[in-house]
Design a protein around this motif. Structure first.
Motif, PDB file in Angstrom:
ATOM      1  N   LEU A 108       8.986  -1.944  17.980  1.00 37.12           N
ATOM      2  CA  LEU A 108       8.819  -3.010  16.607  1.00 37.12           C
ATOM      3  C   LEU A 108       7.829  -1.855  16.204  1.00 37.12           C
ATOM      4  O   LEU A 108       6.675  -2.341  16.574  1.00 37.12           O
ATOM      5  N   HIS A 109       7.654  -2.233  14.382  1.00 36.10           N
ATOM      6  CA  HIS A 109       6.746  -1.752  13.799  1.00 36.10           C
ATOM      7  C   HIS A 109       5.948  -3.135  13.341  1.00 36.10           C
ATOM      8  O   HIS A 109       6.877  -3.923  12.743  1.00 36.10           O
ATOM      9  N   ILE A 110       4.800  -3.418  13.705  1.00 38.31           N
ATOM     10  CA  ILE A 110       3.703  -4.088  12.535  1.00 38.31           C
ATOM     11  C   ILE A 110       2.622  -3.582  11.889  1.00 38.31           C
ATOM     12  O   ILE A 110       2.054  -2.424  12.189  1.00 38.31           O
ATOM     13  N   VAL A 111       2.970  -3.654  10.425  1.00 42.33           N
ATOM     14  CA  VAL A 111       2.361  -3.223   9.351  1.00 42.33           C
ATOM     15  C   VAL A 111       0.808  -4.103   9.046  1.00 42.33           C
ATOM     16  O   VAL A 111       1.452  -5.702   9.258  1.00 42.33           O
ATOM     17  N   ALA A 112       0.121  -3.835   8.914  1.00 40.46           N
ATOM     18  CA  ALA A 112      -0.872  -4.521   8.173  1.00 40.46           C
ATOM     19  C   ALA A 112      -1.197  -4.990   6.925  1.00 40.46           C
ATOM     20  O   ALA A 112      -0.470  -4.786   6.528  1.00 40.46           O
ATOM     21  N   ASN A 113      -1.744  -6.304   6.561  1.00 38.91           N
ATOM     22  CA  ASN A 113      -1.099  -6.768   5.801  1.00 38.91           C
ATOM     23  C   ASN A 113      -1.486  -6.385   4.218  1.00 38.91           C
ATOM     24  O   ASN A 113      -0.787  -6.350   3.496  1.00 38.91           O
ATOM     25  N   VAL A 114      -2.757  -5.348   4.375  1.00 42.46           N
ATOM     26  CA  VAL A 114      -2.783  -5.105   2.997  1.00 42.46           C
ATOM     27  C   VAL A 114      -1.874  -3.884   2.796  1.00 42.46           C
ATOM     28  O   VAL A 114      -2.340  -3.099   2.020  1.00 42.46           O
ATOM     29  N   SER A 115      -1.261  -3.876   3.797  1.00 41.78           N
ATOM     30  CA  SER A 115      -0.256  -2.829   3.502  1.00 41.78           C
ATOM     31  C   SER A 115       1.035  -3.338   3.544  1.00 41.78           C
ATOM     32  O   SER A 115       2.660  -2.799   3.599  1.00 41.78           O
ATOM     33  N   ALA A 116       1.250  -4.620   2.956  1.00 45.42           N
ATOM     34  CA  ALA A 116       2.933  -5.237   2.948  1.00 45.42           C
ATOM     35  C   ALA A 116       3.527  -5.681   1.815  1.00 45.42           C
ATOM     36  O   ALA A 116       4.450  -6.564   1.714  1.00 45.42           O
ATOM     37  N   SER A 117       2.904  -4.462   0.986  1.00 47.81           N
ATOM     38  CA  SER A 117       3.811  -5.194  -0.486  1.00 47.81           C
ATOM     39  C   SER A 117       4.635  -4.186  -0.797  1.00 47.81           C
ATOM     40  O   SER A 117       4.793  -3.213   0.128  1.00 47.81           O
ATOM     41  N   VAL A 118       5.574  -4.999  -1.511  1.00 40.90           N
ATOM     42  CA  VAL A 118       6.949  -4.624  -1.397  1.00 40.90           C
ATOM     43  C   VAL A 118       6.754  -3.932  -2.585  1.00 40.90           C
ATOM     44  O   VAL A 118       7.573  -2.357  -2.120  1.00 40.90           O
TER      45      VAL A 118
END
Length: 392
Positions: free
Chosen positions: A243-253
């Motif tokens: 299950l992979h969680i990425v920080a908001n600062v790196s959520a850019s499509v």
């Protein structure tokens, strides 16, 4: 008449950086170096201020936006801040990006009593009006965000074995601290591996191999965009399916997911506070339509799919709103006073239900996020807006 005119003139108050015709705003961005993908924030802000200048200015005053590159290097940030304050004589420094960069000028800005306003990083230290009254953040704090992920895991996967990749600096350590705080006593047993990488490293492949070997079934990716994209790719190459969680600062499509490959990013989880300029969900949203029209006219070379552009757009709108509230009292003290007097302000681009509120004791403008999961070529929001409030 003479008394009335004298009174009107007296109401105009200026500090260095403001006149009857101009407001000088400084900015520092990583236009080059390892975090250069964030440079779109500064370019979008620059374009928005050009739009404001063309459409009537702020109370008749032109915004002179002076933006410099620090290459995400704290010593360079110090050099650029000194130049902006002492040579360019700006009224304030706005939306400078990066936790280590802003940390390097934190004490200097407060000693000089120059606003370090709407800092573009989520470190919790930007919300300390008692010790640092001239500094204010903007986005949700990293600690609030990480606590939301912890709540999600405690509910959905309480027996998780977590591996964490984090940037080995103030940014990475701050968000990691929030995760551990959120997990509480279970942090010690749930986190089976944590590995910090240096900004200067060209690749983090070896870190991913090491974290996979720890036997984790949850991977938390607290990194900047370039590294986040590398991690998503490497995990797919290894056939690892946590299950992979990425920080908001790196959520850019646009700057993370697409370069990493849509197939590799399916079901990744993050949290968000802004809309997505190209998501079909918002195609009929009036504010998103305005954003798209703005990009087409004022920043056509920009990527509308990059949520960082929408963040820059909302940041610039917040700055304009504060300056409008200042009226003809463009002193540095009044700029901070008005920044600390935002009531349910909602710049275009924030998710429904998320509003900006500040006070003299609460320097955390945005304190809410909503969980989201990547499906197909877009993020899908789920669950309620969650308040991670830590302000006073």
């Amino acid at each position: 008449m003479a008394i009335a005119n004298g009174s009107a003139v007296a109401q105009k108050k200026y500090d260095t950086g403001a006149t009857d015709t101009e407001i000088r705003i400084g900015n520092i961005m990583p236009y080059s170096g390892p975090a250069s993908s964030y440079g779109v924030v500064g370019r979008t802000e620059e374009a928005y201020f050009k739009k404001i200048n063309a459409e009537g200015r702020i109370n008749g005053r032109k915004i002179n936006f002076i933006t410099f590159d620090d290459a995400y290097s704290p010593p360079k940030t110090v050099e650029q801040a000194r130049k902006l304050v002492e040579s360019d004589e700006v009224l304030l420094i706005f939306s400078s990006l990066g936790t280590p960069s802003n940390s390097a000028i934190h004490k200097y800005m407060n000693a000089k009593k120059v606003p370090q306003l709407f800092v573009a990083t989520g470190a919790s230290k930007w919300g300390d009006p008692k010790e640092f009254p001239w500094t204010m953040g903007w986005q949700p704090s990293y600690q609030s965000e990480a606590r939301i992920y912890a709540k999600f895991l405690m509910k959905e996967k309480p027996d998780a074995k977590i591996a964490v990749l984090y940037q080995n600096d103030d940014f990475g350590k701050d968000i990691l601290r929030g995760l551990k705080d959120g997990l509480g006593p279970k942090a010690a047993s749930m986190i089976v591996a944590e590995d910090g990488y240096e900004v200067s490293e060209p690749t983090i492949d070896s870190h991913i191999v090491k974290l996979k070997a720890a036997g984790a079934d949850v991977f938390i990716n607290f990194s900047t965009p370039k590294v986040a994209a590398q991690a998503i790719k490497k995990i797919a190459e290894l056939g690892w399916k946590p299950l992979h969680i990425v920080a908001n600062v790196s959520a850019s499509v646009g700057s993370v997911i697409k370069p990493a490959g849509f197939d590799n990013a399916q079901d990744i989880i993050s949290a968000q506070y802004t809309k997505d300029g190209v998501d079909p969900l918002w195609k009929d949203d009036p504010e998103v339509k305005k954003f798209v029209a703005f990009m087409d006219k004022w920043f056509p070379e920009g990527n509308k799919a990059d949520y960082l552009a929408l963040a820059g757009y909302a940041l610039a709108q917040t700055m304009v709103h504060v300056l409008q509230q200042c009226g003809d009292d463009l002193t540095r003290a009044n700029v901070m006073k008005q920044a600390a007097n935002l009531k349910d302000f909602q710049p275009a681009g924030l998710l429904p239900g998320i509003k900006i509120n500040t006070s003299a004791t609460d320097f955390y403008p945005i304190e809410q996020l909503q969980m989201m999961r990547f499906k197909g070529e877009n993020w899908e929001l789920f669950g309620p807006v969650i308040n991670g409030e830590i302000g006073g």
